[in-house]
Write a protein that holds these residues in place. Structure first.
Motif, short mmCIF file in Angstrom:
data_model
loop_
_atom_site.label_atom_id
_atom_site.label_comp_id
_atom_site.label_asym_id
_atom_site.label_seq_id
_atom_site.Cartn_x
_atom_site.Cartn_y
_atom_site.Cartn_z
N VAL A 45 13.47 -54.75 -128.47
CA VAL A 45 14.05 -53.54 -127.86
C VAL A 45 13.23 -53.15 -126.63
O VAL A 45 13.79 -52.78 -125.59
N ILE A 46 11.92 -53.25 -126.71
CA ILE A 46 11.06 -52.94 -125.56
C ILE A 46 11.38 -53.90 -124.42
O ILE A 46 11.53 -53.49 -123.26
N ASP A 47 11.52 -55.19 -124.74
CA ASP A 47 11.84 -56.19 -123.72
C ASP A 47 13.20 -55.90 -123.07
O ASP A 47 13.33 -55.95 -121.85
N THR A 48 14.19 -55.58 -123.87
CA THR A 48 15.52 -55.26 -123.34
C THR A 48 15.48 -54.01 -122.47
O THR A 48 16.11 -53.96 -121.41
N ASN A 65 6.08 -57.18 -118.67
CA ASN A 65 5.32 -57.60 -119.83
C ASN A 65 5.47 -56.55 -120.94
O ASN A 65 4.91 -55.46 -120.88
N TYR A 66 6.22 -56.90 -121.96
CA TYR A 66 6.48 -55.94 -123.04
C TYR A 66 5.24 -55.66 -123.89
O TYR A 66 5.22 -54.70 -124.65
N ASN A 67 4.20 -56.47 -123.76
CA ASN A 67 2.97 -56.23 -124.51
C ASN A 67 2.18 -55.05 -123.95
O ASN A 67 1.26 -54.55 -124.59
N ASP A 68 2.51 -54.60 -122.73
CA ASP A 68 1.81 -53.47 -122.12
C ASP A 68 2.41 -52.12 -122.50
O ASP A 68 1.95 -51.09 -122.05
N PHE A 69 3.46 -52.13 -123.33
CA PHE A 69 4.19 -50.90 -123.66
C PHE A 69 4.32 -50.72 -125.16
O PHE A 69 4.24 -51.67 -125.93
N VAL A 70 4.51 -49.47 -125.54
CA VAL A 70 4.78 -49.14 -126.94
C VAL A 70 6.04 -48.28 -127.00
O VAL A 70 6.36 -47.55 -126.06
N LEU A 71 6.74 -48.40 -128.10
CA LEU A 71 7.93 -47.59 -128.32
C LEU A 71 7.59 -46.53 -129.36
O LEU A 71 7.03 -46.84 -130.41
N VAL A 92 17.01 -43.32 -136.53
CA VAL A 92 17.18 -42.52 -135.32
C VAL A 92 17.65 -43.43 -134.19
O VAL A 92 17.57 -44.65 -134.27
N ARG A 93 18.12 -42.79 -133.12
CA ARG A 93 18.64 -43.56 -131.99
C ARG A 93 18.01 -43.17 -130.66
O ARG A 93 18.38 -43.68 -129.63
N ASN A 94 17.06 -42.26 -130.68
CA ASN A 94 16.38 -41.83 -129.46
C ASN A 94 14.92 -42.24 -129.54
O ASN A 94 14.22 -41.88 -130.49
N PHE A 95 14.47 -42.98 -128.52
CA PHE A 95 13.11 -43.48 -128.49
C PHE A 95 12.48 -43.16 -127.16
O PHE A 95 13.16 -42.81 -126.20
N MET A 96 11.14 -43.32 -127.10
CA MET A 96 10.40 -43.09 -125.87
C MET A 96 9.53 -44.31 -125.61
O MET A 96 8.83 -44.78 -126.50
N LEU A 97 9.58 -44.82 -124.38
CA LEU A 97 8.79 -45.98 -123.98
C LEU A 97 7.60 -45.50 -123.16
O LEU A 97 7.76 -44.79 -122.17
N CYS A 98 6.39 -45.86 -123.61
CA CYS A 98 5.16 -45.43 -122.94
C CYS A 98 4.27 -46.63 -122.68
O CYS A 98 4.33 -47.63 -123.39
N LYS A 99 3.40 -46.50 -121.67
CA LYS A 99 2.37 -47.51 -121.43
C LYS A 99 1.36 -47.42 -122.55
O LYS A 99 1.08 -46.34 -123.08
N LYS A 100 0.80 -48.58 -122.94
CA LYS A 100 -0.25 -48.58 -123.96
C LYS A 100 -1.48 -47.87 -123.42
O LYS A 100 -1.77 -47.94 -122.22
N PRO A 101 -2.23 -47.20 -124.30
CA PRO A 101 -3.46 -46.53 -123.84
C PRO A 101 -4.47 -47.55 -123.33
O PRO A 101 -4.50 -48.69 -123.77
#
Length: 135
Positions: A45-48, A65-71, A92-101
């Motif tokens: 899902v992060i990649d998409t 690079n999906y490894n740099d992000f978290v959902l 749930v159907r609502n998510f938030m995509l953030c950069k990894k710390p």
């Protein structure tokens, strides 16, 4: 013809339920909406989401690079979701995509590229050169 139709119905049952989800990217104007299978892992899902974000030409530029992000799921909790869990398991159907710390534990800021419009003198000179037609 009947045989082909029967195979299509079986394929849709194997795929599982499909969900329309919204992924809000921190620092972006609005959410990205797309359809995923209920059993799809969070990493996919992060990649998409990153591919859709880039295809739409949104800002800030995130990378691929999906490894740099978290959902994250704001409803369930503030912790990042496990990349191997299925997206449908949260209900749930609502998510938030953030950069990894970063290494220091602080979140990595997403920088907006700035457009340079020049100095105020350039703007002023251009505005004087506008041709105004008279009647």
């Amino acid at each position: 013809m009947l045989l082909i139709k029967h195979k299509k119905n079986q394929a849709s049952k194997v795929a599982g339920n499909r969900l329309l989800i919204s992924v809000t990217v921190v620092g972006s104007a609005g959410p990205i909406r797309f359809v995923v299978n209920e059993g799809e892992p969070v990493a996919a899902v992060i990649d998409t989401a990153l591919k859709s974000y880039a295809r739409e030409g949104r800002l800030p530029v995130l990378g691929s690079n999906y490894n740099d992000f978290v959902l994250c799921c704001p409803v369930v909790g503030t912790e990042a979701l496990n990349p191997w869990e299925t997206v449908g398991s949260f209900g749930v159907r609502n998510f938030m995509l953030c950069k990894k710390p970063g290494e220091d534990g602080k979140p990595v800021a997403v920088e907006m590229p700035r457009k340079s419009f020049g100095s105020w003198k350039t703007w002023f000179n251009k505005s004087l050169n506008l041709k105004v037609s008279s009647h």
